[in-house]
Design an enzyme around this catalytic site. Structure first.
Site, PDB file in Angstrom:
ATOM      1  N   ALA A 135       6.204   0.797  -8.096  1.00 21.09           N
ATOM      2  CA  ALA A 135       6.188   0.388  -6.796  1.00 21.09           C
ATOM      3  C   ALA A 135       7.507   0.789  -5.856  1.00 21.09           C
ATOM      4  O   ALA A 135       8.235   0.610  -5.933  1.00 21.09           O
ATOM      5  CB  ALA A 135       6.696  -0.887  -7.273  1.00 21.09           C
TER       6      ALA A 135
ATOM      7  N   THR B   9       7.104   3.696  -4.450  1.00 21.63           N
ATOM      8  CA  THR B   9       6.778   3.561  -2.016  1.00 21.63           C
ATOM      9  C   THR B   9       5.388   2.821  -2.524  1.00 21.63           C
ATOM     10  O   THR B   9       4.792   2.491  -3.180  1.00 21.63           O
ATOM     11  CB  THR B   9       6.125   5.505  -1.916  1.00 21.63           C
TER      12      THR B   9
ATOM     13  N   GLY C  78       2.403  -0.550  -3.036  1.00 17.41           N
ATOM     14  CA  GLY C  78       3.400  -0.508  -4.445  1.00 17.41           C
ATOM     15  C   GLY C  78       4.922  -1.588  -4.480  1.00 17.41           C
ATOM     16  O   GLY C  78       4.531  -2.402  -4.474  1.00 17.41           O
TER      17      GLY C  78
ATOM     18  N   SER D  15     -10.580   3.038  -5.972  1.00 19.23           N
ATOM     19  CA  SER D  15     -10.628   3.224  -4.906  1.00 19.23           C
ATOM     20  C   SER D  15     -12.161   3.732  -4.274  1.00 19.23           C
ATOM     21  O   SER D  15     -12.922   3.831  -5.327  1.00 19.23           O
ATOM     22  CB  SER D  15     -10.185   4.621  -4.535  1.00 19.23           C
TER      23      SER D  15
ATOM     24  N   TYR E  63      -9.761  12.279 -10.299  1.00 13.95           N
ATOM     25  CA  TYR E  63      -9.814  11.046  -9.509  1.00 13.95           C
ATOM     26  C   TYR E  63     -10.580   9.892  -9.240  1.00 13.95           C
ATOM     27  O   TYR E  63     -10.720   8.822  -9.751  1.00 13.95           O
ATOM     28  CB  TYR E  63      -8.916  11.119  -8.608  1.00 13.95           C
TER      29      TYR E  63
END
Length: 536
Positions: A265, A267, A270, A391, A416
């Site tokens: 959280a 940036t 978040g 994602s 990823y």
């Protein structure tokens, strides 16, 4: 399977528990010839005779090959074998001398096994014919192929069925048909992208840019034509940006007396998620690396939201730290209504954590999996929600997850995508295992956003160019937060499912594969058990 039986004591008995396997018990065969009235000496002599007839390894005398600095055992120059067949390469290691020796010894063994024995008509012994060089080559090659080609059962490797013969595609499909099928599959995989705001906005801008260019070049200018084109351009850019923004969701639920945890959280989405949830009255606990930093950011969010926000140190790449974070929650809180597993990132180079795990795998999946596991009792008690920020990049992992991340074949973007597929499987399995107990679990794609992690360590000129291009196609950070809030609060969100643009969305073809999801769950459990067994 029926057992092949006979009254002849010399016949081989088939094992009823296996298909195609038989066991020869030579001692039993020979002892059955002994009359019950024979003396112990006679019986012992008969048994000694049967023992002498058993095939022994000492009867085999292999040919010895000498190897030295000038003779490595290969008689051919591999560099010159550009047009060689697979069999010719195979014969470098298994030449005809070795194969002929195997053929000879195999046939001798079979002849020995059948000595003084009359096989029944339904046994494999009765169907035996002497093997040859071609059969042994086929046997060895097929046996080696078992390690790289997975089939349903052992017999499939030897089947002549054209649909499962090894290899199957060369015989069943022509090349053009195979290419066509591949293209169809790829087109199907692209369908979910077509509904994404970033794709729709890109397509709209591209098509209208071509139209504007053609209009300006080929249509005869008239008074105020340049002004007309300018107005059209502005309208196009406005519509493009609106399309990129996607659907909206306005949370109104009262979260008074509810406890919410948001990881990552500091940036981005978040930070905004924590702020919006605090505005609704929830007590928000933010997990951020570094205790001082966590407390400072928690204070900022509290001032901005006029809510209650607490900051704890949380490094998801360190399992000991995750355990300490969870212990503070279990000690200080009596319930947990929402666990927003938001933290994540992509690294440019291969890096391992203090636990010996690849850092993206550790941070994006294993850390969140362990945290959820430790807080599961509170979540079940509160009938809470687990929200995993995944994602659309999970489509890259179209063949599943290879749990070995080797440095020599490392692709940071592929890893990823792998971690984001694991996020979906985690939510899917949480719902399947605990949904009946009131727990809800969701996974989501927040949208294309220029995140802090993406901005880090990039040249300013490159970053400026990317941000300029992405401005029209990407969501703002607030817009990217909305799907997280939708899954955290909305009754319309579907537990166990993947979401995008504030609604349920279609994930990759393997995202809801129960077998693969369960395999990922079990593998994650194994990793955690191994890495945390010495934690106090």
């Amino acid at each position: 399977m029926a057992t092949c039986t006979t009254n002849d004591p010399h016949e081989i008995q088939m094992d009823s528990e296996s298909e195609g396997d038989s066991t020869m018990k030579i001692d039993a065969v020979y002892s059955s010839d002994v009359d019950s009235s024979e003396s112990d000496d006679e019986i012992g002599s008969s048994k000694q005779q049967s023992t002498d007839r058993i095939w022994k390894k000492t009867a085999f005398k292999p040919h010895l090959f000498s190897f030295d600095e000038t003779n490595a055992g290969l008689s051919s120059n591999i560099d010159a074998m550009k047009d060689a067949t697979p069999l010719e390469f195979f014969q470098l290691l298994f030449n005809e001398t070795i194969i002929d020796l195997i053929v000879e010894e195999t046939n001798k063994y079979q002849a020995f096994s059948n000595n003084d024995i009359t096989p029944s008509t339904c046994s494999h012994q009765a169907k035996w014919t002497e093997t040859n060089r071609s059969e042994i080559y086929t046997f060895l090659a097929t046996t080696m192929l078992m390690s790289v080609t997975k089939k349903n059962k052992i017999l499939d490797y030897w089947s002549a069925d054209p649909m499962i013969i090894t290899p199957m595609f060369a015989d069943v499909f022509q090349f053009k048909v195979t290419v066509s099928l591949h293209n169809i599959v790829m087109a199907i995989n692209l369908i979910p992208f077509l509904s994404q705001p970033e794709f729709q906005s890109s397509l709209f801008l591209f098509s209208n840019s071509i139209l504007i260019l053609l209009t300006y070049i080929f249509i005869h200018p008239f008074p105020f034509s340049s002004l007309s084109v300018l107005i059209y351009v502005l309208i196009t850019f406005y519509v493009t940006k609106r399309l990129a923004s996607g659907n909206s969701y306005k949370p109104t639920k009262n979260l008074q007396e509810q406890i919410v945890i948001v990881t990552g959280a500091a940036t981005g989405i978040g930070y905004v998620s924590a702020t919006e949830l605090a505005k609704l009255g929830a007590k928000v606990i933010v997990g951020i690396r570094g205790q001082e930093r966590a407390e400072r950011i928690a204070k900022q969010i509290a001032q901005k939201s006029n809510g209650t926000v607490i900051g704890y140190d949380l490094d998801l790449s360190n399992l000991s730290n995750v355990k300490h974070f969870a212990e503070q929650i279990l000690k200080n809180e009596q319930r947990l209504d929402i666990l927003l597993n938001n933290a994540g990132g992509i690294k440019d180079i291969y890096t391992t954590t203090t636990d010996g795990l690849e850092i993206q795998w550790a941070t994006n999946h294993i850390g969140h999996f362990y945290l959820t596991k430790l807080l599961l009792s509170l979540l079940l008690k509160s009938k809470g929600r687990v929200v995993n920020v995944s994602s659309i990049v999970h489509f890259i992992a179209s063949r599943g997850i290879d749990y070995e991340f080797f440095i020599d074949s490392y692709s940071n973007f592929k890893v990823y995508g792998t971690t984001k597929l694991a996020n979906i499987w985690h939510a899917y399995e949480l719902h399947r295992r605990y949904g009946s107990k009131g727990l809800k679990a969701y996974s989501l794609h927040p949208g294309s956003i220029i995140t802090t992690e993406f901005n880090r360590n990039r040249p300013k000129l490159v970053l400026l160019l990317i941000q300029s291009l992405m401005y029209f196609f990407s969501k703002t950070i607030y817009e990217g937060t909305l799907t997280s809030l939708y899954c955290s609060l909305s009754d319309d969100a579907q537990s166990g499912k993947y979401h995008s643009d504030c609604k349920e969305a279609q994930p990759s073809q393997i995202a809801y594969n129960q077998k693969l999801a369960e395999e990922c769950w079990n593998k994650s459990e194994e990793i955690i058990e191994e890495k945390t067994k010495y934690l106090s």
